[in-house]
Design an enzyme around this catalytic site. Structure first.
Site, PDB file in Angstrom:
ATOM      1  N   CYS A  11       3.441  -7.603  68.020  1.00  0.00           N
ATOM      2  CA  CYS A  11       3.986  -6.604  68.971  1.00  0.00           C
ATOM      3  C   CYS A  11       3.203  -5.302  68.979  1.00  0.00           C
ATOM      4  O   CYS A  11       3.269  -4.542  69.935  1.00  0.00           O
ATOM      5  CB  CYS A  11       5.419  -6.230  68.644  1.00  0.00           C
ATOM      6  N   HIS A  46      12.133 -12.700  70.659  1.00  0.00           N
ATOM      7  CA  HIS A  46      11.021 -13.096  71.518  1.00  0.00           C
ATOM      8  C   HIS A  46      10.491 -14.461  71.076  1.00  0.00           C
ATOM      9  O   HIS A  46      10.603 -14.824  69.907  1.00  0.00           O
ATOM     10  CB  HIS A  46       9.867 -12.085  71.401  1.00  0.00           C
TER      11      HIS A  46
HETATM   12  C1  CIR Z   1      12.588  -4.171  70.878  1.00  0.00           C
HETATM   13  O1  CIR Z   1      13.698  -4.641  70.576  1.00  0.00           O
HETATM   14  O2  CIR Z   1      12.145  -4.214  72.020  1.00  0.00           O
HETATM   15  C2  CIR Z   1      11.761  -3.515  69.790  1.00  0.00           C
HETATM   16  N1  CIR Z   1      12.616  -2.826  68.894  1.00  0.00           N
HETATM   17  C3  CIR Z   1      10.941  -4.538  69.072  1.00  0.00           C
HETATM   18  C4  CIR Z   1       9.937  -5.198  69.950  1.00  0.00           C
HETATM   19  C5  CIR Z   1       9.190  -6.259  69.258  1.00  0.00           C
HETATM   20  N2  CIR Z   1       8.213  -6.802  70.133  1.00  0.00           N
HETATM   21  C6  CIR Z   1       7.767  -8.039  70.069  1.00  0.00           C
HETATM   22  O3  CIR Z   1       8.283  -8.869  69.317  1.00  0.00           O
HETATM   23  N3  CIR Z   1       6.801  -8.376  70.911  1.00  0.00           N
END
Ligand code: CIR
Length: 270
Positions: free
Chosen positions: A258, A171
């Site tokens: 997140c 991201h």
């Molecule tokens: C994913 O790959 O969607 C989750 N395991 C981690 C999400 C992390 N979110 C973020 O960086 N906003």
């Protein structure tokens, strides 16, 4: 250019979600072992306490076993003082998280709108600064989704810019954060990208790239535990830091931002 001093870090409220046991099946780019639900919940409690310690009210939503990545509530929604936007996460296994968070948003905001049909946006790709909002294109956020999202922000009075997230970065905010007061924390590739030209930059020391994802909350910066050089660089730039454990979140590519939706409620909402 719009300017809303403090928009990027003055918050009154946050929404989080307890990690499920199914987080062991969470998405990840590289497998370094499964996170443990109980250990993750205990780190999550420390995270919630840090947010509360920074002076905000925190809503903790119940765990959702059907969605392994659902504790990463930043991705299915986006909040601003005047309203919330229900997004469309770009990973198939996460699409349903948007509907799951809707009622919490409706309980909190008078205005809740949906990203129009077509395209995807993950909240992890959105960096809110005081004078503009950056939307990173990534494997999770495509141009159509980004342009729909940008149109909502423009209608709400914000400047918004679409950027390309550097190759190999999950991201946009995996590689940069705002420290507030006009200062950006970024990995070297992100610092070299040119997106932050004219802004003050603190570059994340080599080998500590994971620590590029921090959150400024009111008067402190929450920093992941275990990245002393980054912590020192943030302090040297004049910010007070609070360490938070993220060892379990990291196993599934999760960071501090997140794990919450952070916002300042308008008087009309509170
Ligand atoms: C994913 O790959 O969607 C989750 N395991 C981690 C999400 C992390 N979110 C973020 O960086 N906003």
């Amino acid at each position: 250019m719009s300017d809303f001093p403090g928009l990027s870090f003055r918050f009154t409220h946050a929404i989080t979600r307890t990690p499920s046991d199914s987080v062991a099946k969470g998405l990840r780019a590289v497998d370094t072992g499964n996170p443990d639900g109980a250990a993750f919940r205990s780190e999550h409690e420390a995270y919630v306490k840090s947010l509360q310690g920074a002076g905000i009210d925190v809503t903790v939503l119940p765990a959702l076993e059907a969605y392994p990545d659902s504790c990463f509530v930043e991705d299915p929604a986006f909040c601003l003082p005047q309203g919330a936007i229900v997004l469309r996460p770009g990973a198939k296994s996460r699409e349903g998280e948007a509907e799951e968070i809707r009622s919490a948003l409706e309980d909190t905001f008078d205005v809740v709108v949906d990203l129009p049909e077509g395209g995807y946006v993950d909240g992890g790709d959105i960096l809110t600064l005081d004078d503009e909002i950056l939307i990173g294109l990534s494997a999770r956020t495509d141009r159509q989704g980004a342009e729909h999202f940008q149109a909502i922000l423009t209608a709400w009075g914000y400047s918004a810019r679409v950027c390309e997230t550097p190759e190999g970065v999950l991201h946009f905010k995996t590689a940069c954060s705002t420290l507030g007061d006009g200062v950006i924390l970024a990995t070297q590739p992100m610092a070299d990208s040119g997106f932050f030209a004219g802004r003050k930059l603190v570059v994340v020391p080599d080998g500590e790239e994971y620590a590029a994802n921090v959150i400024r909350v009111n008067d402190v910066v929450l920093v992941p535990e275990g990245y002393p050089k980054t912590e020192a660089a943030i302090q040297a730039a004049g910010f007070k830091t609070v360490l938070v454990p993220t060892h379990e979140a990291r196993k599934v590519d999760g960071g501090l931002s997140c794990l919450s939706l952070r916002f300042a409620l308008d008087a009309s909402n509170s």
